[in-house]
Motif scaffolding. Structure first.
Motif, PDB file in Angstrom:
ATOM      1  N   GLU A  14       7.068   3.883   9.639  1.00 28.31           N
ATOM      2  CA  GLU A  14       6.863   4.992   8.695  1.00 28.31           C
ATOM      3  C   GLU A  14       7.878   4.958   7.555  1.00 28.31           C
ATOM      4  O   GLU A  14       7.529   5.134   6.392  1.00 28.31           O
ATOM      5  N   ARG A  15       9.137   4.725   7.881  1.00 30.55           N
ATOM      6  CA  ARG A  15      10.148   4.724   6.824  1.00 30.55           C
ATOM      7  C   ARG A  15       9.976   3.517   5.904  1.00 30.55           C
ATOM      8  O   ARG A  15      10.187   3.616   4.701  1.00 30.55           O
ATOM      9  N   THR A  16       9.603   2.391   6.485  1.00 27.66           N
ATOM     10  CA  THR A  16       9.386   1.208   5.634  1.00 27.66           C
ATOM     11  C   THR A  16       8.194   1.449   4.704  1.00 27.66           C
ATOM     12  O   THR A  16       8.246   1.109   3.511  1.00 27.66           O
ATOM     13  N   MET A  17       7.130   2.061   5.226  1.00 24.65           N
ATOM     14  CA  MET A  17       5.959   2.334   4.386  1.00 24.65           C
ATOM     15  C   MET A  17       6.308   3.346   3.292  1.00 24.65           C
ATOM     16  O   MET A  17       5.816   3.246   2.162  1.00 24.65           O
ATOM     17  N   ALA A  18       7.177   4.301   3.623  1.00 24.80           N
ATOM     18  CA  ALA A  18       7.606   5.264   2.596  1.00 24.80           C
ATOM     19  C   ALA A  18       8.395   4.532   1.501  1.00 24.80           C
ATOM     20  O   ALA A  18       8.268   4.852   0.315  1.00 24.80           O
ATOM     21  N   ALA A  19       9.178   3.539   1.902  1.00 21.69           N
ATOM     22  CA  ALA A  19       9.948   2.755   0.916  1.00 21.69           C
ATOM     23  C   ALA A  19       9.004   1.942   0.033  1.00 21.69           C
ATOM     24  O   ALA A  19       9.228   1.815  -1.173  1.00 21.69           O
ATOM     25  N   VAL A  20       7.944   1.407   0.636  1.00 23.70           N
ATOM     26  CA  VAL A  20       6.951   0.634  -0.121  1.00 23.70           C
ATOM     27  C   VAL A  20       6.322   1.533  -1.195  1.00 23.70           C
ATOM     28  O   VAL A  20       6.176   1.143  -2.357  1.00 23.70           O
ATOM     29  N   ALA A  78      -1.325  -3.567  10.714  1.00 24.94           N
ATOM     30  CA  ALA A  78      -2.391  -2.577  10.518  1.00 24.94           C
ATOM     31  C   ALA A  78      -2.103  -1.696   9.309  1.00 24.94           C
ATOM     32  O   ALA A  78      -2.962  -1.473   8.453  1.00 24.94           O
ATOM     33  N   ARG A  79      -0.852  -1.204   9.225  1.00 19.43           N
ATOM     34  CA  ARG A  79      -0.515  -0.295   8.124  1.00 19.43           C
ATOM     35  C   ARG A  79      -0.534  -1.014   6.775  1.00 19.43           C
ATOM     36  O   ARG A  79      -0.928  -0.456   5.755  1.00 19.43           O
ATOM     37  N   ALA A  80      -0.079  -2.279   6.778  1.00 16.11           N
ATOM     38  CA  ALA A  80      -0.049  -3.042   5.534  1.00 16.11           C
ATOM     39  C   ALA A  80      -1.472  -3.302   5.052  1.00 16.11           C
ATOM     40  O   ALA A  80      -1.763  -3.170   3.853  1.00 16.11           O
ATOM     41  N   GLU A  81      -2.340  -3.641   5.987  1.00 14.58           N
ATOM     42  CA  GLU A  81      -3.743  -3.893   5.619  1.00 14.58           C
ATOM     43  C   GLU A  81      -4.376  -2.642   5.009  1.00 14.58           C
ATOM     44  O   GLU A  81      -5.004  -2.701   3.964  1.00 14.58           O
ATOM     45  N   GLU A  82      -4.143  -1.502   5.689  1.00 16.88           N
ATOM     46  CA  GLU A  82      -4.647  -0.216   5.211  1.00 16.88           C
ATOM     47  C   GLU A  82      -4.226   0.041   3.761  1.00 16.88           C
ATOM     48  O   GLU A  82      -4.988   0.532   2.960  1.00 16.88           O
ATOM     49  N   ARG A  83      -2.964  -0.294   3.481  1.00 13.45           N
ATOM     50  CA  ARG A  83      -2.398   0.024   2.170  1.00 13.45           C
ATOM     51  C   ARG A  83      -2.598  -1.105   1.154  1.00 13.45           C
ATOM     52  O   ARG A  83      -2.212  -0.998   0.008  1.00 13.45           O
ATOM     53  N   GLY A  84      -3.169  -2.236   1.616  1.00  6.83           N
ATOM     54  CA  GLY A  84      -3.416  -3.353   0.705  1.00  6.83           C
ATOM     55  C   GLY A  84      -2.152  -4.092   0.293  1.00  6.83           C
ATOM     56  O   GLY A  84      -2.073  -4.617  -0.817  1.00  6.83           O
ATOM     57  N   VAL A  85      -1.146  -4.105   1.178  1.00  8.72           N
ATOM     58  CA  VAL A  85       0.061  -4.882   0.885  1.00  8.72           C
ATOM     59  C   VAL A  85       0.198  -5.979   1.945  1.00  8.72           C
ATOM     60  O   VAL A  85      -0.467  -5.937   2.969  1.00  8.72           O
ATOM     61  N   LYS A  86       1.062  -6.952   1.662  1.00  8.11           N
ATOM     62  CA  LYS A  86       1.228  -8.066   2.607  1.00  8.11           C
ATOM     63  C   LYS A  86       2.540  -7.910   3.367  1.00  8.11           C
ATOM     64  O   LYS A  86       3.548  -7.496   2.794  1.00  8.11           O
ATOM     65  N   VAL A  87       2.491  -8.256   4.669  1.00 11.56           N
ATOM     66  CA  VAL A  87       3.717  -8.190   5.462  1.00 11.56           C
ATOM     67  C   VAL A  87       4.000  -9.568   6.049  1.00 11.56           C
ATOM     68  O   VAL A  87       3.082 -10.260   6.496  1.00 11.56           O
TER      69      VAL A  87
END
Ligand code: KG4
Ligand code: ZN
Length: 374
Positions: free
Chosen positions: A291-297, A323-332
């Motif tokens: 969650e915190r990493t996604m908030a930083a993204v 899963a979260r990266a795919e949802e948001r369209g970013v690459k991990v």
């Protein structure tokens, strides 16, 4: 002989003595890691004095093996890269002293490397092996037994990754995530290090009922800071309030004393409540990190996430990030397991940037216990 810039990397910041030869910061010719886990296991954590002594025993054979596996002589090297910090000073000094001596005797440059920068390069090393090129800027989560820190990473990759510029976004206020894994495993009689076994037990828990739920951690001030000591204490209190866990804990401690510490041997000694507790603990850690990493993204508006450090080997963390990266369209991007935990290939890769920048050290190079990236 192999073309390109051949760098010997040396790593001794914590409890792994490691050496590796990497060409042009991308091609791993060898990577040798001597783990001290067996030395520290009975203490449930790294004992600095023992770590230094063990590095002294291991450094010469480990470097020799790395050179042999690479099929090179010391004279064939172009430079030596060594971890300067952060880490245990007594441990770092072993690698630094050996690196200095080699560099001086061979007349080759010595390149000081920040261990955290090594973890960042581990992601690029792995990506290169797969033919990927992570786009920058990125948000980078370094998550290990000693660190849990979020940075924004900027830089170029024209002649190989780096040099990078870092902006710190957040970090742990108390324990590192890996430390929380290790402490909770100790409380539950599951041995050291705790991450790998808790990872597998959490997966084995399936949907047993949750004996307790851990809510999201709140940190006042910077919303991108982490805190894991409250979670560890919550596990401790839960165990104290429920004496029914103690029989299983004793049985597992007994098993560990007898050397039965594999997943297959410990799983039958875990009842449903223990498995449920492990799963809830891991859910809480993973949720917090993701969650915190996604908030930083979101905050930085980047399209790339880099995750590195020992805890990056965690199966649920990887799946959740995917899963979260795919949802948001970013690459991990993650390094594979061997490159996630401490190793010297990442140090040699990071040293290649220093080589191009002519960032060389002299014989005065000293260890640094603390060495922030930004
Ligand atoms: O990067 P690393 O080898 O050393 C440090 O720089 O600290 O990380 C070691 C840490 C330990 O705390 C270990 O329990 C944790 O990484 N770890 C894991 C997993 N594998 C190692 N934590 C969670 N899940 C894993 N699969
Ligand atoms: Zn590390």
């Amino acid at each position: 002989m192999t073309q390109g810039v051949k760098i010997l990397g040396i790593e001794s910041s914590c409890d792994e003595t490691a050496a590796a030869v990497v060409v042009d910061g991308r091609q791993i010719l060898s990577s040798v890691v001597a783990s001290q886990i067996d030395v520290h296991r009975k203490y449930g954590g790294v004992v600095p004095e023992l770590a230094s002594r063990e590095h002294l025993r291991q450094i010469v054979p480990v470097v020799r093996e790395a050179m042999e596996q690479a099929g090179l002589k010391l004279e064939d090297l172009d430079a030596i890269g060594v971890t300067q910090g952060p880490g245990l000073v007594g441990s770092l000094l072993v690698g630094i002293t050996y690196g200095k001596t080699l560099a001086d005797a061979l007349g080759k440059p010595l390149i000081p490397v920040n261990h955290l920068e090594g973890h960042v390069h581990a992601v690029f090393l792995e990506a290169f092996q797969k033919g990927h090129l992570p786009r920058l800027p990125a948000v980078c989560l370094i998550v290990s037994g000693g660190h849990t820190v979020l940075h924004e990473v900027k830089g170029t990759q024209q002649n190989g990754p780096g040099p990078f510029a870092y902006r710190k976004l957040g970090g742990t206020r108390d324990d590192a995530a890996g430390e929380a894994y290790d402490k909770v495993a100790k409380l539950l009689g599951l041995g050291y290090p705790g991450g790998p076994i808790l990872d597998r037990l959490a997966a084995a828990a399936g949907n047993v009922p949750a004996p307790v739920k851990f809510g999201p951690t709140k940190t006042r001030g910077n919303a991108l800071d982490f805190s894991f000591s409250g979670l560890k204490t919550a596990v401790l209190y839960h165990l104290r309030e429920h004496p029914e866990y103690s029989g299983g804990i004793r049985q597992r401690e007994e098993a560990l004393r007898e050397g039965r510490r594999s997943f297959a041997e410990l799983l039958p000694l875990c009842d449903a409540a223990t498995l449920g507790l492990v799963r809830e603990f891991q859910n809480a850690v993973v949720r917090d990190l993701v969650e915190r990493t996604m908030a930083a993204v979101e905050e930085c508006g980047v399209e790339t996430i880099l995750v590195s450090g020992g805890v990056a080997a965690n199966a649920q963390l990887r799946a959740s990030f995917q899963a979260r990266a795919e949802e948001r369209g970013v690459k991990v991007y993650f390094p594979e397991r061997g490159l996630s935990t401490d190793n010297a290939a990442m140090i040699a890769a990071a040293a290649y940037t220093g080589f191009r920048e002519k960032h060389f050290a002299d014989v005065g190079l000293n260890a640094k216990a603390s060495m922030p990236l930004a």
